[in-house]
Design a protein around this motif. Structure first.
Motif, PDB file in Angstrom:
ATOM      1  N   ARG A 213      -6.099 -11.646  -4.758  1.00 54.23           N
ATOM      2  CA  ARG A 213      -5.104 -11.114  -3.677  1.00 54.23           C
ATOM      3  C   ARG A 213      -4.684 -12.649  -2.908  1.00 54.23           C
ATOM      4  O   ARG A 213      -5.481 -13.621  -3.181  1.00 54.23           O
ATOM      5  CB  ARG A 213      -5.462 -10.359  -2.685  1.00 54.23           C
ATOM      6  CG  ARG A 213      -5.505  -8.916  -3.152  1.00 54.23           C
ATOM      7  CD  ARG A 213      -5.597  -8.075  -2.277  1.00 54.23           C
ATOM      8  NE  ARG A 213      -5.822  -6.514  -2.735  1.00 54.23           N
ATOM      9  CZ  ARG A 213      -5.358  -5.571  -1.841  1.00 54.23           C
ATOM     10  NH1 ARG A 213      -4.648  -5.889  -0.850  1.00 54.23           N
ATOM     11  NH2 ARG A 213      -5.511  -4.342  -2.496  1.00 54.23           N
TER      12      ARG A 213
ATOM     13  N   LYS B 143      -8.280   7.017   9.487  1.00 55.62           N
ATOM     14  CA  LYS B 143      -7.946   5.612   9.792  1.00 55.62           C
ATOM     15  C   LYS B 143      -7.966   5.560  11.328  1.00 55.62           C
ATOM     16  O   LYS B 143      -8.533   4.535  11.851  1.00 55.62           O
ATOM     17  CB  LYS B 143      -6.573   5.209   9.320  1.00 55.62           C
ATOM     18  CG  LYS B 143      -6.547   4.970   7.873  1.00 55.62           C
ATOM     19  CD  LYS B 143      -5.285   4.465   7.407  1.00 55.62           C
ATOM     20  CE  LYS B 143      -5.294   4.233   5.844  1.00 55.62           C
ATOM     21  NZ  LYS B 143      -3.960   3.500   5.570  1.00 55.62           N
TER      22      LYS B 143
ATOM     23  N   GLY C  89       0.618  -1.358   0.031  1.00 53.39           N
ATOM     24  CA  GLY C  89      -0.108  -0.125   0.024  1.00 53.39           C
ATOM     25  C   GLY C  89       0.715   1.222  -0.036  1.00 53.39           C
ATOM     26  O   GLY C  89       2.260   1.096  -0.160  1.00 53.39           O
ATOM     27  N   ARG C  90       0.253   2.504   0.363  1.00 55.40           N
ATOM     28  CA  ARG C  90       0.865   3.501   0.080  1.00 55.40           C
ATOM     29  C   ARG C  90       1.692   3.997   1.532  1.00 55.40           C
ATOM     30  O   ARG C  90       2.529   4.826   1.632  1.00 55.40           O
ATOM     31  CB  ARG C  90       0.086   4.737  -0.373  1.00 55.40           C
ATOM     32  CG  ARG C  90      -0.770   4.919  -1.560  1.00 55.40           C
ATOM     33  CD  ARG C  90      -1.793   5.870  -1.554  1.00 55.40           C
ATOM     34  NE  ARG C  90      -2.690   5.750  -0.670  1.00 55.40           N
ATOM     35  CZ  ARG C  90      -3.684   5.273  -0.798  1.00 55.40           C
ATOM     36  NH1 ARG C  90      -4.145   4.445  -1.542  1.00 55.40           N
ATOM     37  NH2 ARG C  90      -4.492   5.095   0.349  1.00 55.40           N
ATOM     38  N   THR C  91       1.212   3.676   2.729  1.00 51.07           N
ATOM     39  CA  THR C  91       1.519   4.071   3.883  1.00 51.07           C
ATOM     40  C   THR C  91       3.043   3.706   4.434  1.00 51.07           C
ATOM     41  O   THR C  91       4.009   4.717   4.697  1.00 51.07           O
ATOM     42  CB  THR C  91       0.610   3.777   5.083  1.00 51.07           C
ATOM     43  OG1 THR C  91      -0.587   4.105   4.854  1.00 51.07           O
ATOM     44  CG2 THR C  91       1.005   4.283   6.425  1.00 51.07           C
TER      45      THR C  91
ATOM     46  N   THR D 126      -7.312  -5.274   7.081  1.00 49.15           N
ATOM     47  CA  THR D 126      -6.001  -5.094   7.586  1.00 49.15           C
ATOM     48  C   THR D 126      -5.701  -6.420   6.744  1.00 49.15           C
ATOM     49  O   THR D 126      -6.084  -7.373   6.477  1.00 49.15           O
ATOM     50  CB  THR D 126      -5.753  -5.500   8.776  1.00 49.15           C
ATOM     51  OG1 THR D 126      -4.164  -5.387   8.937  1.00 49.15           O
ATOM     52  CG2 THR D 126      -5.906  -6.643   9.542  1.00 49.15           C
TER      53      THR D 126
HETATM   54  O1  LIG Z   1      -1.396  -4.715  -0.345  1.00 54.98           O
HETATM   55  C1  LIG Z   1      -2.292  -3.919   0.329  1.00 54.98           C
HETATM   56  O2  LIG Z   1      -3.086  -3.389  -0.013  1.00 54.98           O
HETATM   57  C2  LIG Z   1      -2.098  -3.983   2.092  1.00 54.98           C
HETATM   58  O3  LIG Z   1      -1.111  -4.677   2.340  1.00 54.98           O
HETATM   59  C3  LIG Z   1      -3.133  -3.659   2.832  1.00 54.98           C
HETATM   60  O4  LIG Z   1      -3.507  -4.280   3.823  1.00 54.98           O
HETATM   61  C4  LIG Z   1      -2.675  -2.042   3.263  1.00 54.98           C
HETATM   62  O5  LIG Z   1      -1.873  -2.136   4.406  1.00 54.98           O
HETATM   63  C5  LIG Z   1      -3.929  -1.420   3.434  1.00 54.98           C
HETATM   64  O6  LIG Z   1      -4.856  -1.248   2.250  1.00 54.98           O
HETATM   65  C6  LIG Z   1      -3.569   0.061   3.652  1.00 54.98           C
HETATM   66  O7  LIG Z   1      -3.078   0.699   2.459  1.00 54.98           O
HETATM   67  P1  LIG Z   1      -2.613   2.259   2.336  1.00 54.98           P
HETATM   68  O8  LIG Z   1      -1.306   2.338   3.106  1.00 54.98           O
HETATM   69  O9  LIG Z   1      -2.384   2.274   0.925  1.00 54.98           O
HETATM   70  O10 LIG Z   1      -3.613   3.175   2.988  1.00 54.98           O
END
Ligand SMILES: O=C(O)[C@H](O)[C@@H](O)[C@H](O)[C@H](O)COP(=O)(O)O
Length: 242
Positions: A184, A207, A53-55, A150
């Motif tokens: 996934r 969040k 993801g982005r975080t 999650t």
């Molecule tokens: O592949 C993925 O999408 C993740 O591992 C997922 O569980 C992610 O941690 C959350 O969707 C938050 O995503 P963001 O950090 O993009 O908000």
């Protein structure tokens, strides 16, 4: 409609708030590095599972410079979108670009995407790949979406119940859900919550509110993050910044 006279119980978690993403990334990297160092000292090797993801980008960049014996550390993903690493949706590509560099380039990486056409067909290959990981994980870093998912524990996914079954025996499972975009693969709840160090990394007011609502029960009671809160051996440690 079903009603219950028993309110959904509130679940505990421990939230550490940081001023900004850089301070959070430093603290998160320090905690993870310490857990990895302790397991390498004890067992000679250690494994780490990170989210995509982005975080996590800033955390990856910070952790990549940690002075660890990375040659003894294996990195994998908590979950992966079923896309090749040429896709900008690939979590493996994100990890290669932002974590497996500098000192951390010496780590071994075990991706979950196998190249099979579907995650269902790729499951056996991915299981074989992760079988070599030292269990339990020294550290698992989870993220969370605004819908309370999650890992790839998505609301409404047909395989959600199996994925979050605390007594389940599968380590990996395929997931399909509209909100997930592509299909996934994800680690299931038991191997994630058995990590020496289990952390949730979230940023932003939205969040935090989602997490607080899920923990409180009520209309957050169907959010998959609750499975982690309810089954983790200790109150979940959450690192948050605005
Ligand atoms: O592949 C993925 O999408 C993740 O591992 C997922 O569980 C992610 O941690 C959350 O969707 C938050 O995503 P963001 O950090 O993009 O908000």
């Amino acid at each position: 409609m079903t009603t219950s006279s028993h309110p959904t119980p509130a679940l505990p978690f421990a939230l550490a708030a940081y001023d900004d993403p850089a301070a959070l990334a430093r603290a998160l990297a320090a905690h993870v590095a310490e857990a990895l160092r302790a397991r390498v000292a004890r067992d000679g090797s250690a494994s780490l599972a990170v989210s995509g993801g982005r975080t996590p980008t800033r955390f990856f960049e910070t952790l990549s410079g940690a002075p660890l014996d990375w040659s003894r550390i294996t990195v994998t993903l908590v979950d992966e979108r079923w896309v090749p690493e040429t896709s900008d949706r690939s979590n493996a590509a994100l990890v290669r670009r932002h974590l497996l560099k500098g000192p951390a380039a010496a780590a071994r990486f075990v991706p979950l995407f196998t190249g099979a056409p579907t995650p269902e067909e790729g499951l056996a290959g991915a299981e074989a790949a992760v079988a070599a990981l030292r269990a339990p994980f020294a550290a698992v870093v989870l993220g969370m979406g605004d819908d309370g998912h999650t890992a790839s524990f998505f609301p409404g996914a047909p395989t959600l119940a199996a994925a979050i079954d605390p007594a389940g025996t599968a380590r990996l499972i395929a997931v399909r859900a509209e909100a997930a975009g592509e299909p996934r693969i994800t680690f299931t709840l038991p191997p994630l919550i058995s990590a020496d160090l289990l952390l949730l990394h979230i940023e932003g007011a939205t969040k935090r509110a989602v997490l607080e609502r899920a923990a409180a029960g009520g209309n957050g009671a169907d959010q998959p993050i609750r499975a982690v809160l309810a089954n983790a051996p200790r109150p979940l440690d959450v690192l948050w910044c605005p």
